[in-house]
Write a protein that holds these residues in place. Structure first.
Motif, mmCIF file in Angstrom:
data_model
loop_
_atom_site.group_PDB
_atom_site.id
_atom_site.type_symbol
_atom_site.label_atom_id
_atom_site.label_comp_id
_atom_site.label_asym_id
_atom_site.label_seq_id
_atom_site.Cartn_x
_atom_site.Cartn_y
_atom_site.Cartn_z
ATOM 1 N N SER A 1 0.813 -1.215 0.000
ATOM 2 C CA SER A 1 0.000 0.000 0.000
ATOM 3 C C SER A 1 0.843 1.260 0.000
ATOM 4 O O SER A 1 0.359 2.325 -0.364
ATOM 5 C CB SER A 1 -0.948 0.013 1.207
ATOM 6 N N SER A 2 2.073 1.170 0.428
ATOM 7 C CA SER A 2 2.996 2.301 0.535
ATOM 8 C C SER A 2 2.367 3.490 1.247
ATOM 9 O O SER A 2 2.600 4.637 0.909
ATOM 10 C CB SER A 2 3.543 2.704 -0.846
ATOM 11 N N SER A 3 1.559 3.173 2.250
ATOM 12 C CA SER A 3 0.946 4.205 3.067
ATOM 13 C C SER A 3 1.725 4.354 4.359
ATOM 14 O O SER A 3 2.079 3.366 4.999
ATOM 15 C CB SER A 3 -0.514 3.838 3.372
ATOM 16 N N LEU A 4 1.998 5.564 4.737
ATOM 17 C CA LEU A 4 2.759 5.815 5.947
ATOM 18 C C LEU A 4 1.888 5.782 7.200
ATOM 19 O O LEU A 4 2.405 5.779 8.308
ATOM 20 C CB LEU A 4 3.480 7.160 5.851
ATOM 21 N N ARG A 5 0.561 5.755 7.022
ATOM 22 C CA ARG A 5 -0.327 5.770 8.181
ATOM 23 C C ARG A 5 -0.287 4.461 8.952
ATOM 24 O O ARG A 5 -0.497 4.442 10.151
ATOM 25 C CB ARG A 5 -1.775 6.029 7.756
ATOM 26 N N TYR A 6 -0.023 3.376 8.293
ATOM 27 C CA TYR A 6 -0.116 2.066 8.932
ATOM 28 C C TYR A 6 1.245 1.424 9.206
ATOM 29 O O TYR A 6 1.329 0.229 9.432
ATOM 30 C CB TYR A 6 -0.953 1.126 8.057
ATOM 31 N N THR A 7 2.287 2.204 9.223
ATOM 32 C CA THR A 7 3.624 1.635 9.424
ATOM 33 C C THR A 7 3.839 1.120 10.842
ATOM 34 O O THR A 7 4.727 0.299 11.061
ATOM 35 C CB THR A 7 4.717 2.668 9.098
ATOM 36 N N LEU A 8 3.054 1.564 11.789
ATOM 37 C CA LEU A 8 3.207 1.086 13.161
ATOM 38 C C LEU A 8 2.530 -0.262 13.399
ATOM 39 O O LEU A 8 2.818 -0.930 14.391
ATOM 40 C CB LEU A 8 2.653 2.111 14.149
ATOM 41 N N VAL A 9 1.635 -0.677 12.516
ATOM 42 C CA VAL A 9 0.911 -1.936 12.712
ATOM 43 C C VAL A 9 1.864 -3.130 12.781
ATOM 44 O O VAL A 9 1.753 -3.951 13.711
ATOM 45 C CB VAL A 9 -0.174 -2.121 11.624
#
Length: 123
Positions: free
Chosen positions: A97-105
């Motif tokens: 997804s290359s989304s930075l919002r979910y990098t902590l998951v």
């Protein structure tokens, strides 16, 4: 993605050894139960018979406690395994997804897995 795979392998090894230990405990409990039945079937009375029965009951109590502890460890190892699999999946989803919002998951899943692994290893 390699670190969760190594930890998944470690969980598998721990699960295998713990299940072997649990199997040994169950076998020992069955043996003691058979021995207790043999003593009871003889219909003998006396101090020696009562002492043997008391010793077997004491051992059965200890093995029951050990079996419960091993079962709890197995559950915790499986929870750890699930968390590490979730970590691998989360790493893949974040990479796609290359989304930075979910990098902590993935980090949270990995920490949860490590916590479960540590808890089970301390049993």
């Amino acid at each position: 993605m390699i670190t969760p795979a190594v930890l998944i392998s470690a969980c598998g090894s721990m699960i295998l050894s713990t299940s072997t230990r649990l199997g040994r405990v169950v076998d020992r409990v069955r043996t003691l139960s058979e021995r207790l039945e043999e003593i009871s079937d003889r219909k003998q009375s006396g101090d020696l018979v009562k002492e043997r029965q008391a010793a077997i009951y004491e051992q059965l109590d200890k093995f029951t406690s050990r079996a419960r502890l091993l079962q709890r460890c197995m559950v915790t190892f499986y929870l750890s395994l699930g968390a590490f699999v979730a970590t691998s999946v989360a790493i893949g989803v974040v990479a796609i997804s290359s989304s930075l919002r979910y990098t902590l998951v993935p980090v949270v899943c990995g920490l949860i897995g490590a916590l479960f692994l540590f808890t089970a290893a301390c049993c």
